[in-house]
Design a protein around this motif. Structure first.
Motif, PDB file in Angstrom:
ATOM      1  N   MET A   1       0.860  -1.199  -0.042  1.00 41.88           N
ATOM      2  CA  MET A   1      -0.105  -0.082  -0.051  1.00 41.88           C
ATOM      3  C   MET A   1       0.775   1.346  -0.143  1.00 41.88           C
ATOM      4  O   MET A   1       1.792   1.375   0.873  1.00 41.88           O
ATOM      5  CB  MET A   1      -0.784   0.000   1.250  1.00 41.88           C
ATOM      6  N   ARG A   2       0.541   2.262  -0.900  1.00 39.19           N
ATOM      7  CA  ARG A   2       1.228   3.509  -0.901  1.00 39.19           C
ATOM      8  C   ARG A   2       0.765   4.386   0.110  1.00 39.19           C
ATOM      9  O   ARG A   2      -0.267   4.714   0.526  1.00 39.19           O
ATOM     10  CB  ARG A   2       0.983   4.140  -2.365  1.00 39.19           C
ATOM     11  N   VAL A   3       1.819   5.071   0.585  1.00 39.85           N
ATOM     12  CA  VAL A   3       1.780   6.090   1.653  1.00 39.85           C
ATOM     13  C   VAL A   3       1.386   7.433   1.114  1.00 39.85           C
ATOM     14  O   VAL A   3       2.243   7.933   0.303  1.00 39.85           O
ATOM     15  CB  VAL A   3       2.725   6.371   2.631  1.00 39.85           C
ATOM     16  N   ARG A   4       0.527   8.146   1.335  1.00 45.49           N
ATOM     17  CA  ARG A   4       0.188   9.477   0.638  1.00 45.49           C
ATOM     18  C   ARG A   4       0.654  10.634   1.648  1.00 45.49           C
ATOM     19  O   ARG A   4       0.240  10.566   2.870  1.00 45.49           O
ATOM     20  CB  ARG A   4      -1.349   9.530   0.182  1.00 45.49           C
ATOM     21  N   THR A   5       1.118  11.465   1.058  1.00 45.40           N
ATOM     22  CA  THR A   5       1.523  12.750   1.840  1.00 45.40           C
ATOM     23  C   THR A   5       0.790  13.806   1.804  1.00 45.40           C
ATOM     24  O   THR A   5       1.335  15.063   1.937  1.00 45.40           O
ATOM     25  CB  THR A   5       3.120  12.911   1.314  1.00 45.40           C
ATOM     26  N   GLY A   6      -0.428  13.669   1.287  1.00 49.03           N
ATOM     27  CA  GLY A   6      -1.414  14.933   1.228  1.00 49.03           C
ATOM     28  C   GLY A   6      -1.444  16.072   2.435  1.00 49.03           C
ATOM     29  O   GLY A   6      -0.630  17.065   2.059  1.00 49.03           O
ATOM     30  N   ASN A   7      -1.460  15.588   3.665  1.00 49.21           N
ATOM     31  CA  ASN A   7      -1.498  16.682   4.809  1.00 49.21           C
ATOM     32  C   ASN A   7      -0.246  17.296   5.055  1.00 49.21           C
ATOM     33  O   ASN A   7       0.013  18.253   5.408  1.00 49.21           O
ATOM     34  CB  ASN A   7      -2.276  15.963   5.855  1.00 49.21           C
ATOM     35  N   ALA A   8       0.768  16.143   5.030  1.00 49.40           N
ATOM     36  CA  ALA A   8       2.046  16.527   5.596  1.00 49.40           C
ATOM     37  C   ALA A   8       2.496  17.718   4.424  1.00 49.40           C
ATOM     38  O   ALA A   8       3.295  18.432   4.869  1.00 49.40           O
ATOM     39  CB  ALA A   8       2.937  15.183   5.590  1.00 49.40           C
ATOM     40  N   ARG A   9       2.552  17.145   3.282  1.00 57.68           N
ATOM     41  CA  ARG A   9       2.977  18.244   2.086  1.00 57.68           C
ATOM     42  C   ARG A   9       2.324  19.334   2.384  1.00 57.68           C
ATOM     43  O   ARG A   9       3.055  20.438   2.159  1.00 57.68           O
ATOM     44  CB  ARG A   9       3.088  17.405   0.739  1.00 57.68           C
ATOM     45  N   LYS A  10       0.956  19.319   2.303  1.00 53.66           N
ATOM     46  CA  LYS A  10       0.360  20.722   2.225  1.00 53.66           C
ATOM     47  C   LYS A  10       0.773  21.577   3.420  1.00 53.66           C
ATOM     48  O   LYS A  10       0.902  22.856   3.465  1.00 53.66           O
ATOM     49  CB  LYS A  10      -1.220  20.208   2.448  1.00 53.66           C
ATOM     50  N   GLU A  11       0.800  20.964   4.665  1.00 51.53           N
ATOM     51  CA  GLU A  11       1.447  21.572   5.649  1.00 51.53           C
ATOM     52  C   GLU A  11       2.788  22.328   5.584  1.00 51.53           C
ATOM     53  O   GLU A  11       3.105  23.557   6.007  1.00 51.53           O
ATOM     54  CB  GLU A  11       1.420  20.770   7.009  1.00 51.53           C
ATOM     55  N   ALA A  12       3.663  21.571   4.893  1.00 51.64           N
ATOM     56  CA  ALA A  12       5.030  21.981   4.706  1.00 51.64           C
ATOM     57  C   ALA A  12       5.131  23.186   3.803  1.00 51.64           C
ATOM     58  O   ALA A  12       5.832  23.981   3.934  1.00 51.64           O
ATOM     59  CB  ALA A  12       6.134  20.795   4.145  1.00 51.64           C
ATOM     60  N   HIS A  13       4.359  23.020   2.821  1.00 55.87           N
ATOM     61  CA  HIS A  13       4.143  24.139   1.703  1.00 55.87           C
ATOM     62  C   HIS A  13       3.469  25.378   2.557  1.00 55.87           C
ATOM     63  O   HIS A  13       4.001  26.487   2.138  1.00 55.87           O
ATOM     64  CB  HIS A  13       3.276  23.646   0.634  1.00 55.87           C
TER      65      HIS A  13
END
Length: 112
Positions: free
Chosen positions: A1-13
């Motif tokens: 299963m692939r780990v999606r970085t949606g929230n983490a990336r959005k927060e970093a940006h």
């Protein structure tokens, strides 16, 4: 299963964009450009922290020199006279006296 970085990336940006608030044009809006601008700003601030002490010293010298011109003396000769007389006033203190208390500074100059 692939780990999606949606929230983490959005927060970093969001963090980078927030840090660039007040920058012009896309440097405060688009992540890629904002990240570059932030990195360059960090480099400039590092370099300028190293440069600041010498700039402040130059300001002190300019203030003393301007005050000495009113008295008709040269900066280099005045500093040499102070050194020979072993007076413990440094450039910072002399600059402050010349800027805030010009009459006291003129008395100091006349005593040399």
């Amino acid at each position: 299963m692939r780990v999606r970085t949606g929230n983490a990336r959005k927060e970093a940006h969001r963090k980078v964009i927030k840090a660039n608030k007040g920058y012009r044009m896309t440097k405060s809006k688009l992540y890629k450009v904002a990240h570059e601008a932030k990195m360059h700003a960090g480099q400039y601030s590092y370099a300028h922290r190293r440069r600041k002490p010498s700039q402040v010293r130059n300001l002190w010298i300019k203030r003393i020199n301007a005050a000495l011109m009113n008295e008709g003396k040269q900066y280099s000769r005045f500093m040499n006279d102070l050194k020979k007389a072993e007076v413990g006033l440094n450039r910072k203190v002399l600059s402050e006296i010349a800027f805030v208390y010009p009459e006291v500074f003129s008395q100091i100059v006349k005593s040399f």
